[in-house]
Design a protein around this motif. Structure first.
Motif, mmCIF file in Angstrom:
data_model
loop_
_atom_site.group_PDB
_atom_site.id
_atom_site.type_symbol
_atom_site.label_atom_id
_atom_site.label_comp_id
_atom_site.label_asym_id
_atom_site.label_seq_id
_atom_site.Cartn_x
_atom_site.Cartn_y
_atom_site.Cartn_z
ATOM 1 N N LYS A 1 -11.038 -13.133 7.913
ATOM 2 C CA LYS A 1 -12.345 -13.700 8.277
ATOM 3 C C LYS A 1 -13.204 -12.665 8.999
ATOM 4 N N GLN A 2 -12.613 -11.924 9.953
ATOM 5 C CA GLN A 2 -13.365 -10.925 10.706
ATOM 6 C C GLN A 2 -13.791 -9.755 9.825
ATOM 7 N N ALA A 3 -13.001 -9.459 8.801
ATOM 8 C CA ALA A 3 -13.338 -8.356 7.903
ATOM 9 C C ALA A 3 -14.497 -8.727 6.980
ATOM 10 N N SER A 4 -14.821 -10.021 6.915
ATOM 11 C CA SER A 4 -15.889 -10.504 6.033
ATOM 12 C C SER A 4 -15.758 -9.906 4.637
ATOM 13 N N SER A 5 -14.534 -9.903 4.154
ATOM 14 C CA SER A 5 -14.285 -9.323 2.839
ATOM 15 C C SER A 5 -13.830 -10.407 1.888
ATOM 16 N N SER A 6 -13.652 -10.037 0.651
ATOM 17 C CA SER A 6 -13.209 -10.998 -0.344
ATOM 18 C C SER A 6 -11.713 -10.857 -0.601
ATOM 19 N N THR A 7 -10.974 -10.356 0.378
ATOM 20 C CA THR A 7 -9.556 -10.118 0.163
ATOM 21 C C THR A 7 -8.685 -11.083 0.948
ATOM 22 N N VAL A 8 -7.487 -11.268 0.443
ATOM 23 C CA VAL A 8 -6.435 -12.013 1.115
ATOM 24 C C VAL A 8 -5.663 -10.999 1.944
ATOM 25 N N HIS A 9 -5.276 -11.337 3.159
ATOM 26 C CA HIS A 9 -4.514 -10.419 4.006
ATOM 27 C C HIS A 9 -3.046 -10.825 4.007
ATOM 28 N N VAL A 10 -2.161 -9.846 3.765
ATOM 29 C CA VAL A 10 -0.730 -10.094 3.641
ATOM 30 C C VAL A 10 0.032 -9.109 4.520
ATOM 31 N N ARG A 11 1.142 -9.558 5.104
ATOM 32 C CA ARG A 11 2.015 -8.672 5.880
ATOM 33 C C ARG A 11 3.460 -9.032 5.554
ATOM 34 N N SER A 12 4.299 -8.020 5.417
ATOM 35 C CA SER A 12 5.735 -8.226 5.235
ATOM 36 C C SER A 12 6.404 -8.202 6.601
ATOM 37 N N MET A 13 7.370 -9.084 6.770
ATOM 38 C CA MET A 13 8.099 -9.209 8.027
ATOM 39 C C MET A 13 9.590 -9.288 7.719
ATOM 40 N N LYS A 14 10.395 -9.072 8.745
ATOM 41 C CA LYS A 14 11.820 -9.346 8.639
ATOM 42 C C LYS A 14 12.253 -10.063 9.905
ATOM 43 N N ALA A 15 13.314 -10.842 9.787
ATOM 44 C CA ALA A 15 13.811 -11.625 10.911
ATOM 45 C C ALA A 15 15.050 -10.958 11.493
ATOM 46 N N GLU A 16 15.045 -10.806 12.810
ATOM 47 C CA GLU A 16 16.210 -10.289 13.525
ATOM 48 C C GLU A 16 16.354 -11.051 14.826
ATOM 49 N N ASN A 17 17.528 -11.614 15.032
ATOM 50 C CA ASN A 17 17.833 -12.332 16.270
ATOM 51 C C ASN A 17 16.792 -13.389 16.622
ATOM 52 N N GLY A 18 16.325 -14.115 15.618
ATOM 53 C CA GLY A 18 15.375 -15.193 15.853
ATOM 54 C C GLY A 18 13.947 -14.742 16.081
ATOM 55 N N ARG A 19 13.671 -13.456 15.888
ATOM 56 C CA ARG A 19 12.318 -12.935 16.089
ATOM 57 C C ARG A 19 11.822 -12.302 14.801
ATOM 58 N N LEU A 20 10.520 -12.353 14.606
ATOM 59 C CA LEU A 20 9.900 -11.686 13.469
ATOM 60 C C LEU A 20 9.527 -10.272 13.853
#
Length: 180
Positions: free
Chosen positions: A145-164
């Protein structure tokens, strides 16, 4: 697995200028488009008995979330998010109200992709991971929304010890990926 958050742009202005009945129709149509465009095998898509259900959940006012259960790569999340964004922004909004022809509805989408650990780990930390996933997807949606762009924002995460933990930087994924 992936979790996405969708927000209708400038929704308050639609409600204030066109009235709550039109605002409700906008929300209903965005929900219908989400149900049509998110993959049918996604987690919220069907229950164990095979009966069809909605593919999304409404988080609040004009925000929705969805879960992608079998996500092998963040490019798939980009495709799904962009397919949905394109469906909303390509819909003939004048069918809902003539004033929407000049100012059609747009949405911002953020999706976080999570590499899951062992089943025991998932069971132990499911609630915390689910809350963290939605929080992260919500932050990505606001970044879009802040980028005012026409793109979807995606991030890859991994889980360790209950945390992202971040597995790379968030990235906008544009329309170029839709031809894949």
């Amino acid at each position: 697995v992936g979790a996405g958050v969708v927000d209708i742009n400038s929704f308050k202005r639609y409600n204030d200028t066109l009235g709550h009945a039109i605002g409700d129709r906008i929300i209903e149509q965005v929900a219908c488009l989400l149900a049509e465009k998110v993959r049918s095998e996604d987690l919220i898509a069907s229950d164990r008995a095979g009966a069809s259900r909605d593919l999304h959940a409404r988080l609040g006012g004009e925000e929705f979330c969805f879960v992608i259960s079998d996500l092998r790569h963040h490019d798939t999340a980009c495709l799904i998010g962009n397919r949905y964004k394109r469906a909303v922004e390509g819909y003939d909004w004048s069918r809902e109200h003539e004033a929407l022809a000049a100012r059609p509805v747009k949405v911002d989408v953020g999706i976080v992709c999570l590499q899951l650990g062992t089943i025991d780990h998932r069971r132990t930390h499911a609630r915390e991971l689910a809350n963290s996933l939605l929080d992260e997807a919500d932050q990505l949606m606001y970044a879009a929304k802040q980028a005012s762009s026409s793109t979807v924002h995606v991030r890859s995460m991994k889980a360790e010890n209950g945390r992202l933990l971040a597995d790379g930087d968030p990235r906008p994924c544009g329309q170029r990926m839709l031809n894949s």
